[in-house]
Write a protein that holds these residues in place. Structure first.
Motif, mmCIF file in Angstrom:
data_model
loop_
_atom_site.group_PDB
_atom_site.id
_atom_site.type_symbol
_atom_site.label_atom_id
_atom_site.label_comp_id
_atom_site.label_asym_id
_atom_site.label_seq_id
_atom_site.Cartn_x
_atom_site.Cartn_y
_atom_site.Cartn_z
ATOM 1 N N PHE A 9 13.383 3.923 1.550
ATOM 2 C CA PHE A 9 12.338 3.587 0.563
ATOM 3 C C PHE A 9 12.441 2.133 0.120
ATOM 4 C CE2 PHE A 9 10.801 3.269 -3.833
ATOM 5 C CZ PHE A 9 9.504 3.740 -3.671
ATOM 6 N N ASN A 20 5.950 5.972 -0.625
ATOM 7 C CA ASN A 20 6.743 7.140 -0.208
ATOM 8 C C ASN A 20 6.252 7.723 1.113
ATOM 9 O OD1 ASN A 20 8.823 8.183 -2.403
ATOM 10 N ND2 ASN A 20 7.094 7.316 -3.511
ATOM 11 N N THR A 44 8.069 12.438 -2.963
ATOM 12 C CA THR A 44 8.691 12.680 -1.659
ATOM 13 C C THR A 44 8.757 14.168 -1.343
ATOM 14 O OG1 THR A 44 10.041 10.668 -1.830
ATOM 15 C CG2 THR A 44 10.787 12.356 -0.288
ATOM 16 N N LYS A 104 8.373 7.972 4.718
ATOM 17 C CA LYS A 104 8.571 9.202 5.481
ATOM 18 C C LYS A 104 7.982 9.109 6.883
ATOM 19 C CE LYS A 104 10.943 12.012 3.043
ATOM 20 N NZ LYS A 104 12.236 12.495 3.593
#
Length: 223
Positions: A121, A111, A11, A115
């Motif tokens: 998540f 991940n 991340t 985002k």
């Protein structure tokens, strides 16, 4: 699927190196292509491993005057018996390497989608975007059971199968190399080379699995 230290590292890399959504989308598109390529490669390697195992047992237990492998033809099955264990060991080593790479790619994928779409998540929406194999789906559906008794029964059935799949290539490796030693007098460099090659490759494959397992134990600790 709980977020781990490994996911936190990924991340952070995404935040630092893929700052815009456009970059995330381009990267995700390339990543999906690579994941699909690796999945196809693993299926091809799996087929080859099974084919080699069955071919070896067939050739070793029967008398065949001529053997064809693609464009190659062998009049003496002794050459094939010598070659197959080395071929099997090399393909299995490549299979493990691709499998490890694919596992990392799946972590990066989850991940990145988290985002890109601003999803948690562990959310259901992000979970449904993941690339899950048949085995991974089985684990999610059955090994994460809340019921203690049902979980015990499933694990009792699953654990021997899982360990059997992992160790069976090594068992074949040992079996085939022992047969080489017994069948041939080991008087030439070529015979010794093909006897030692699957042993060396199998040893390095085992080291890769041990190293990967140790890294996963550290990385999969809850963040």
């Amino acid at each position: 699927m709980k977020k781990t230290r490994k996911d936190n590292i990924i991340t952070t890399l995404i935040e630092n190196e893929l700052k815009s959504n456009e970059l995330k989308e381009k990267y995700l598109s390339l990543l999906i292509s690579r994941i699909e390529e690796n999945r196809k490669t693993m299926r091809r390697y799996s087929s080859l491993l099974i084919l080699i195992m069955f071919s070896y047992y067939l050739i070793f237990s029967t008398t065949i005057s001529e053997i064809s492998i693609g464009p190659l033809k062998f009049k003496d099955n002794s050459i094939v018996i010598l070659l197959l264990p080395s071929m099997f060991s090399f393909i299995y080593y490549r299979y493990i390497a691709v499998w490890i790479e694919l596992a990392d790619q799946k972590h990066v994928y989850s991940n990145t989608t988290s985002k890109l779409f601003n999803l948690d998540f562990n959310s259901l929406l992000n979970d449904r975007l993941r690339f899950n194999s048949l085995i991974e789906t089985f684990i999610i559906q059955h090994l994460n059971e809340k019921s203690g008794f049902l979980s015990f029964i499933v694990n009792l059935l699953w654990v021997p199968i899982a360990y059997g799949l992992i160790i069976s290539p090594f068992i074949f490796n040992i079996y085939s190399t022992v047969n080489i030693y017994r069948k041939f007098e080991m008087t030439t460099f070529f015979e010794w080379l093909l006897f030692l090659t699957p042993i060396v490759i199998g040893f390095f494959t085992l080291l890769v699995l041990i190293k990967t397992n140790r890294m996963d134990i550290n990385r999969k600790k809850p963040a």
